[in-house]
Structure formats: C-alpha cells, structure tokens
Design a protein around this motif. Sequence first.
Motif, PDB file in Angstrom:
ATOM      1  N   ILE A  82      -4.109  -4.392  -1.872  1.00 50.69           N
ATOM      2  CA  ILE A  82      -5.419  -5.011  -1.646  1.00 50.69           C
ATOM      3  C   ILE A  82      -6.250  -4.008  -0.868  1.00 50.69           C
ATOM      4  O   ILE A  82      -5.815  -3.531   0.189  1.00 50.69           O
ATOM      5  N   ASN A  83      -7.413  -3.657  -1.400  1.00 50.16           N
ATOM      6  CA  ASN A  83      -8.271  -2.718  -0.688  1.00 50.16           C
ATOM      7  C   ASN A  83      -8.635  -3.277   0.685  1.00 50.16           C
ATOM      8  O   ASN A  83      -8.963  -4.461   0.814  1.00 50.16           O
ATOM      9  N   MET A  84      -8.574  -2.417   1.678  1.00 51.90           N
ATOM     10  CA  MET A  84      -8.875  -2.794   3.055  1.00 51.90           C
ATOM     11  C   MET A  84     -10.139  -2.052   3.485  1.00 51.90           C
ATOM     12  O   MET A  84     -10.267  -0.854   3.231  1.00 51.90           O
ATOM     13  N   PHE A  85     -11.049  -2.752   4.140  1.00 52.30           N
ATOM     14  CA  PHE A  85     -12.327  -2.150   4.500  1.00 52.30           C
ATOM     15  C   PHE A  85     -12.560  -2.055   6.008  1.00 52.30           C
ATOM     16  O   PHE A  85     -13.569  -1.535   6.449  1.00 52.30           O
ATOM     17  N   GLY A  86     -11.608  -2.543   6.784  1.00 48.98           N
ATOM     18  CA  GLY A  86     -11.746  -2.487   8.235  1.00 48.98           C
ATOM     19  C   GLY A  86     -10.904  -1.378   8.830  1.00 48.98           C
ATOM     20  O   GLY A  86     -10.531  -0.419   8.151  1.00 48.98           O
ATOM     21  N   ASN A  87     -10.581  -1.520  10.101  1.00 46.82           N
ATOM     22  CA  ASN A  87      -9.795  -0.511  10.805  1.00 46.82           C
ATOM     23  C   ASN A  87      -8.298  -0.660  10.570  1.00 46.82           C
ATOM     24  O   ASN A  87      -7.561   0.316  10.654  1.00 46.82           O
ATOM     25  N   ASN A  88      -7.851  -1.870  10.296  1.00 48.68           N
ATOM     26  CA  ASN A  88      -6.427  -2.135  10.130  1.00 48.68           C
ATOM     27  C   ASN A  88      -5.984  -1.697   8.736  1.00 48.68           C
ATOM     28  O   ASN A  88      -6.756  -1.718   7.791  1.00 48.68           O
ATOM     29  N   SER A  89      -4.712  -1.335   8.620  1.00 46.64           N
ATOM     30  CA  SER A  89      -4.206  -0.883   7.318  1.00 46.64           C
ATOM     31  C   SER A  89      -3.239  -1.882   6.699  1.00 46.64           C
ATOM     32  O   SER A  89      -2.558  -1.574   5.735  1.00 46.64           O
ATOM     33  N   ILE A 101       0.871  -1.172   0.000  1.00 39.97           N
ATOM     34  CA  ILE A 101       0.000   0.000   0.000  1.00 39.97           C
ATOM     35  C   ILE A 101       0.908   1.222   0.000  1.00 39.97           C
ATOM     36  O   ILE A 101       1.713   1.402   0.914  1.00 39.97           O
ATOM     37  N   SER A 102       0.789   2.027  -1.052  1.00 45.42           N
ATOM     38  CA  SER A 102       1.606   3.238  -1.132  1.00 45.42           C
ATOM     39  C   SER A 102       0.801   4.336  -1.820  1.00 45.42           C
ATOM     40  O   SER A 102      -0.298   4.093  -2.321  1.00 45.42           O
ATOM     41  N   VAL A 144      10.385  -1.209  -9.467  1.00 40.75           N
ATOM     42  CA  VAL A 144       9.430  -2.186  -9.992  1.00 40.75           C
ATOM     43  C   VAL A 144       8.600  -1.601 -11.132  1.00 40.75           C
ATOM     44  O   VAL A 144       8.552  -0.392 -11.329  1.00 40.75           O
ATOM     45  N   ASP A 145       7.936  -2.487 -11.859  1.00 35.17           N
ATOM     46  CA  ASP A 145       7.077  -2.074 -12.968  1.00 35.17           C
ATOM     47  C   ASP A 145       5.683  -1.676 -12.505  1.00 35.17           C
ATOM     48  O   ASP A 145       5.010  -0.887 -13.163  1.00 35.17           O
ATOM     49  N   ALA A 146       5.235  -2.243 -11.392  1.00 34.03           N
ATOM     50  CA  ALA A 146       3.901  -1.935 -10.875  1.00 34.03           C
ATOM     51  C   ALA A 146       3.884  -2.136  -9.358  1.00 34.03           C
ATOM     52  O   ALA A 146       4.593  -2.992  -8.831  1.00 34.03           O
ATOM     53  N   VAL A 147       3.053  -1.344  -8.701  1.00 36.33           N
ATOM     54  CA  VAL A 147       2.825  -1.504  -7.257  1.00 36.33           C
ATOM     55  C   VAL A 147       1.320  -1.674  -7.083  1.00 36.33           C
ATOM     56  O   VAL A 147       0.534  -0.836  -7.541  1.00 36.33           O
ATOM     57  N   VAL A 148       0.933  -2.775  -6.462  1.00 35.25           N
ATOM     58  CA  VAL A 148      -0.488  -3.047  -6.260  1.00 35.25           C
ATOM     59  C   VAL A 148      -0.769  -3.220  -4.768  1.00 35.25           C
ATOM     60  O   VAL A 148       0.121  -3.569  -3.992  1.00 35.25           O
ATOM     61  N   GLY A 208       7.020  -3.705   5.400  1.00 36.07           N
ATOM     62  CA  GLY A 208       6.587  -3.749   4.011  1.00 36.07           C
ATOM     63  C   GLY A 208       7.737  -3.716   3.023  1.00 36.07           C
ATOM     64  O   GLY A 208       8.892  -3.958   3.364  1.00 36.07           O
ATOM     65  N   VAL A 209       7.408  -3.393   1.778  1.00 35.89           N
ATOM     66  CA  VAL A 209       8.402  -3.317   0.705  1.00 35.89           C
ATOM     67  C   VAL A 209       9.158  -1.999   0.851  1.00 35.89           C
ATOM     68  O   VAL A 209       8.542  -0.935   0.965  1.00 35.89           O
ATOM     69  N   ALA A 210      10.473  -2.078   0.839  1.00 40.43           N
ATOM     70  CA  ALA A 210      11.318  -0.897   1.010  1.00 40.43           C
ATOM     71  C   ALA A 210      11.100   0.109  -0.114  1.00 40.43           C
ATOM     72  O   ALA A 210      10.854  -0.257  -1.263  1.00 40.43           O
TER      73      ALA A 210
END
Length: 167
Positions: A139-146, A96-97, A133-137, A124-126
């Motif tokens: 996962i959508n998060m819907f709760g309180n945690n990130s 997540i960035s 990288v070619d892409a950063v993806v 996480g990823v440094a």
Amino acid sequence: MQLNHYNSNFKKQKHPIKVICDNVTNAPNIGSLFRIADAFGVEELIFCGSDIPFGKRMTKTSRSTEKYVSYRIEDGIETQIKALKANNYYLIALEISENSQPLTEFKIQTNQPITLILGDENFGVAEAVLKQVDAVVHINMFGNNSSMNVVQATGIALYEITKQLNN
C-alpha cells in the motif's frame, strides 16, 4: 434512516479468499481481523504461530465474528503454503519490499482462489515466504511512517481484491 445489520440490504457473499496471519499475536488485532474477514466474506482465517491469544481481549474486539468466520490455528506457515499451492491457490503477500507492486496497480489475472498472507506485526512477511508467493503487493504510504497496522492494511487489501473479484 441509518442502516444497521438488521435492515441493510448488503448481499451476503463468500469470496474464494483465505487469509494467513503469520505470527500475528496482538489480541485486539486478531479480533479485528475476524471482523474484517467477516465484512469481506473471507472463506477462512489461518493463524500460524505458537502463541496465538484467543481470550477476552480478542473476543471483545471481534464482536462475536469468530462464531461466523471459519478459522484455524496452525504451527508453521511453511506447511500451509505447501498445502495451499497444492490446492491451486494464488498466493499474495502484503508487504513493502524491493519487488512489491502498489496495490493500486495490481490486477488479479487468475481464476484461482486467493490467499492473502499477512506478516508478523513487528517484522512483516518473512523473506522465505516472499520467495514462495505469486505476487507481493504494498500500500503506497504518503506520510513519514513506512508501515501500517496489520488490520487497516488488511482492510485496504481485501477491499481492492474483492472489488476486482466482483467486477
């Protein structure tokens, strides 16, 4: 009747995917990464770091999949990124960035083999890796945690990537 690995009709298949685990050091997570890599037919797991615990706690979780999944342990991720780029791999970081795109919207538009990069379980990823990288993806998060456990996140990402590769 419930299927098991003796009577299931899943087609065994290898995908042109390598997974780099940068400083993933929790033994049960490593064992689970072997299981998820086996389940999705990953070509190779690459563990980068100096303290990767292979032992009883890892093998208990892996359920012997370390015997079937190709893997190696390397010191640093930088060398691996350079080698994979030189071999025409498309590099995807799972993080997540500010510039990441939702995994649900990400479309693989290449015939290159793929590398999925996972970051340190706590940090996480440094940033230096994200710039290469070619892409950063994410996962959508819907709760309180990130954030999400590295293994669950990897399973979700590999599901989407292999789904696209098989269409």
